[in-house]
Design a protein around this motif. Structure first.
Motif, PDB file in Angstrom:
ATOM      1  N   TRP A  39       0.855  -1.199   0.000  1.00 29.14           N
ATOM      2  CA  TRP A  39       0.000   0.000   0.000  1.00 29.14           C
ATOM      3  C   TRP A  39       0.890   1.249   0.000  1.00 29.14           C
ATOM      4  CZ3 TRP A  39      -5.423   0.344  -0.039  1.00 29.14           C
ATOM      5  CH2 TRP A  39      -5.955   1.621   0.204  1.00 29.14           C
ATOM      6  N   ALA A  40       1.917   1.191   0.837  1.00 27.68           N
ATOM      7  CA  ALA A  40       2.847   2.333   0.894  1.00 27.68           C
ATOM      8  C   ALA A  40       3.530   2.529  -0.467  1.00 27.68           C
ATOM      9  CB  ALA A  40       3.892   2.092   1.984  1.00 27.68           C
ATOM     10  N   TRP A  41       3.934   1.431  -1.071  1.00 25.10           N
ATOM     11  CA  TRP A  41       4.617   1.450  -2.372  1.00 25.10           C
ATOM     12  C   TRP A  41       3.701   2.014  -3.464  1.00 25.10           C
ATOM     13  CZ3 TRP A  41       9.321   1.329  -4.132  1.00 25.10           C
ATOM     14  CH2 TRP A  41       9.670   0.752  -5.353  1.00 25.10           C
ATOM     15  N   GLU A  42       2.457   1.571  -3.479  1.00 22.06           N
ATOM     16  CA  GLU A  42       1.500   2.057  -4.494  1.00 22.06           C
ATOM     17  C   GLU A  42       1.300   3.564  -4.401  1.00 22.06           C
ATOM     18  OE1 GLU A  42      -0.970  -1.706  -3.166  1.00 22.06           O
ATOM     19  OE2 GLU A  42      -2.192   0.072  -3.398  1.00 22.06           O
ATOM     20  N   HIS A  43       1.462   4.087  -3.173  1.00 22.75           N
ATOM     21  CA  HIS A  43       1.216   5.514  -2.968  1.00 22.75           C
ATOM     22  C   HIS A  43       2.488   6.346  -3.000  1.00 22.75           C
ATOM     23  CE1 HIS A  43      -2.576   3.704  -1.696  1.00 22.75           C
ATOM     24  NE2 HIS A  43      -3.110   4.866  -2.052  1.00 22.75           N
ATOM     25  N   ASP A  44       3.592   5.696  -3.291  1.00 18.09           N
ATOM     26  CA  ASP A  44       4.862   6.420  -3.382  1.00 18.09           C
ATOM     27  C   ASP A  44       5.023   6.905  -4.834  1.00 18.09           C
ATOM     28  OD1 ASP A  44       7.467   7.213  -3.674  1.00 18.09           O
ATOM     29  OD2 ASP A  44       8.326   5.485  -2.620  1.00 18.09           O
ATOM     30  N   PRO A  45       5.026   8.212  -5.057  1.00 14.99           N
ATOM     31  CA  PRO A  45       5.113   8.715  -6.438  1.00 14.99           C
ATOM     32  C   PRO A  45       6.383   8.264  -7.149  1.00 14.99           C
ATOM     33  CG  PRO A  45       4.858  10.525  -4.833  1.00 14.99           C
ATOM     34  CD  PRO A  45       4.955   9.260  -4.046  1.00 14.99           C
ATOM     35  N   ALA A  46       7.389   7.875  -6.388  1.00  8.44           N
ATOM     36  CA  ALA A  46       8.641   7.443  -7.025  1.00  8.44           C
ATOM     37  C   ALA A  46       8.601   5.969  -7.436  1.00  8.44           C
ATOM     38  CB  ALA A  46       9.795   7.681  -6.061  1.00  8.44           C
ATOM     39  N   SER A  47       7.545   5.232  -7.053  1.00 10.14           N
ATOM     40  CA  SER A  47       7.496   3.811  -7.402  1.00 10.14           C
ATOM     41  C   SER A  47       6.963   3.647  -8.827  1.00 10.14           C
ATOM     42  CB  SER A  47       6.592   3.057  -6.421  1.00 10.14           C
ATOM     43  OG  SER A  47       5.252   3.046  -6.878  1.00 10.14           O
TER      44      SER A  47
END
Ligand code: NOJ
Length: 400
Positions: A39-47
């Motif tokens: 969830w954190a990754w999906e919301h990280d603009p850099a991912s």
């Protein structure tokens, strides 16, 4: 089924009790799994993620209807995963309510006549574990063991098949080497460390699951490796830490979960990508169902004849007729393996539902059942009826 198709029936090679299932994974279908690293990754603009998982298929609330639908279609097994971040939202804090939820899912499977195939870890890791270093940290194996023990204490007497960790090779390779999965690293030494932690975590799970009286295995992403001119060394370099290390570790397990989608052509400098002229899927993979037979045979040989459970096989395509063609050809391979005496326990199609395909979002549709992204309405595709009928007749409705 119509009278004509009954008359076409052939004697099935599929043994009695063969598992005919469809699969999902918690984060891809449940919705609202905000407490894990994905969830954190999906919301990280850099991912590299194209969109967040959001409500997914709201399966956390709609599991009963989905399970009943699979049973009505003719399946006798359902593979799903338990979400660690719901069960242990903070270190050492276990949620009885979350455990009860999964116990209810198992009960719903039994009531519907589906064998529950339960996975303890399917890609997602609680945020608090990720914050402690995730899978690069050897201590994570112990944390996983503690979680597995709690889970098996609650559901151990209700399940017969437990998959310890889903595709640990993909999590370590994409998360620590390829940067596509969290934590987005590109470091071979971290990948090696993650592999070790996963292997330790699996060994711990094996003991715990067996004490509870269930059968245990890991599930492995496998490919048909095709060595192109000069690619011999490269195949060994790629396959060693990706497949071989895990097949070796599975030698004493009760089953090995084989998960295959395509082949990989390898030249001296690495994978070559799809061959010109070969049809590709929505994942960009070659449409290559024959890979399944190759990987079943390889898993069986390399583990020294551990029974094979096809825990995933499928195709992302917009044209559902191509799905039927893919599965038909893949099952021909399963049939040939069975004819040669290889113990194949079941075939679980990926996926029951169109769902959240990780960094690729909702674009690649693998499902037998479509899911409306606005109102969550389920639409049964012709492939679901086709495969369900085959399941109902243990593979004997037609010559696959
Ligand atoms: C493997 C994974 O276990 C699953 O989560 C994924 O959606 C499918 N393959 C398709 O890529």
């Amino acid at each position: 089924m119509s009278r004509t198709s009954v008359e076409k029936m052939d004697t099935s090679i599929f043994p009695d009790g063969f598992l005919w299932g469809a699969a999902t994974a918690a984060h891809q279908v449940e919705g609202g799994n905000w407490n894990n690293d994905w969830w954190a990754w999906e919301h990280d603009p850099a991912s590299p993620c194209v969109e967040p998982s959001g409500d997914a298929c709201d399966h956390y609330h709609r599991y009963r209807e989905d399970i009943e639908l699979l049973a009505e279609l003719g399946f006798n097994a359902y593979r799903f995963s338990l979400e660690w971040s719901r069960i242990e939202p903070e270190a050492g804090e276990f949620s009885g309510a979350a455990l009860d939820h999964y116990a209810r899912m198992i009960a719903a499977c039994r009531e519907a006549g589906l064998e529950p195939l339960v996975t303890l870890h399917h890609f997602t890791t609680p945020r608090w574990v990720a914050a402690c270093g995730g899978w690069r940290n050897a201590e994570t194996a112990k944390l996983f063991g503690r979680y597995a023990e709690r889970v098996m204490g609650r559901i151990g007497d209700q399940v017969e098949f437990v998959c310890s960790i889903n595709e640990p090779n993909v999590v370590s390779t994409r998360g620590y080497l390829g940067g596509l999965f969290p934590p987005g690293e590109h470091d071979p030494t971290l990948r090696a460390a993650a592999n070790e932690t996963f292997l330790d975590a699996h060994r711990r799970a094996v003991e715990i699951v067996r004490v509870a009286g269930a059968k245990v295995g890991l599930t492995l992403a496998m490919s048909e490796w095709v060595t192109m001119e000069g690619g011999e060394e490269m195949v060994a370099v790629l396959r060693g830490p990706y497949e071989d290390a895990f097949l070796e570790a599975a030698r004493d397990d009760d089953f090995i979960g084989v998960q295959t989608y395509t082949r990989t052509r390898v030249g001296p400098s690495g994978p070559l990508g799809p061959e010109e002229g070969v049809e590709t899927t929505l994942m960009g993979y070659e449409f290559w169902p024959e890979a399944l037979e190759v990987t079943i045979r390889r898993a069986w040989e390399e583990t020294g004849h551990v029974p094979v459970l096809v825990t995933e096989n499928g195709v992302a395509c917009a044209d559902d007729a191509r799905r039927i063609e893919y599965v038909r050809r893949a099952l021909r391979g399963v049939r040939r393996a069975l004819e040669d005496g290889i113990e194949v326990l079941g075939y679980t199609y990926w996926s029951a539902l169109d769902n959240f395909e990780w960094a690729f979002g909702y674009g690649p549709t693998f499902g037998l059942i479509g899911v409306d992204r606005i109102d969550q309405r389920r639409t049964v595709k012709p492939s679901a009826h086709w495969l369900g009928e085959l399941a109902r007749h243990n593979g004997a409705t037609e010559r696959t």
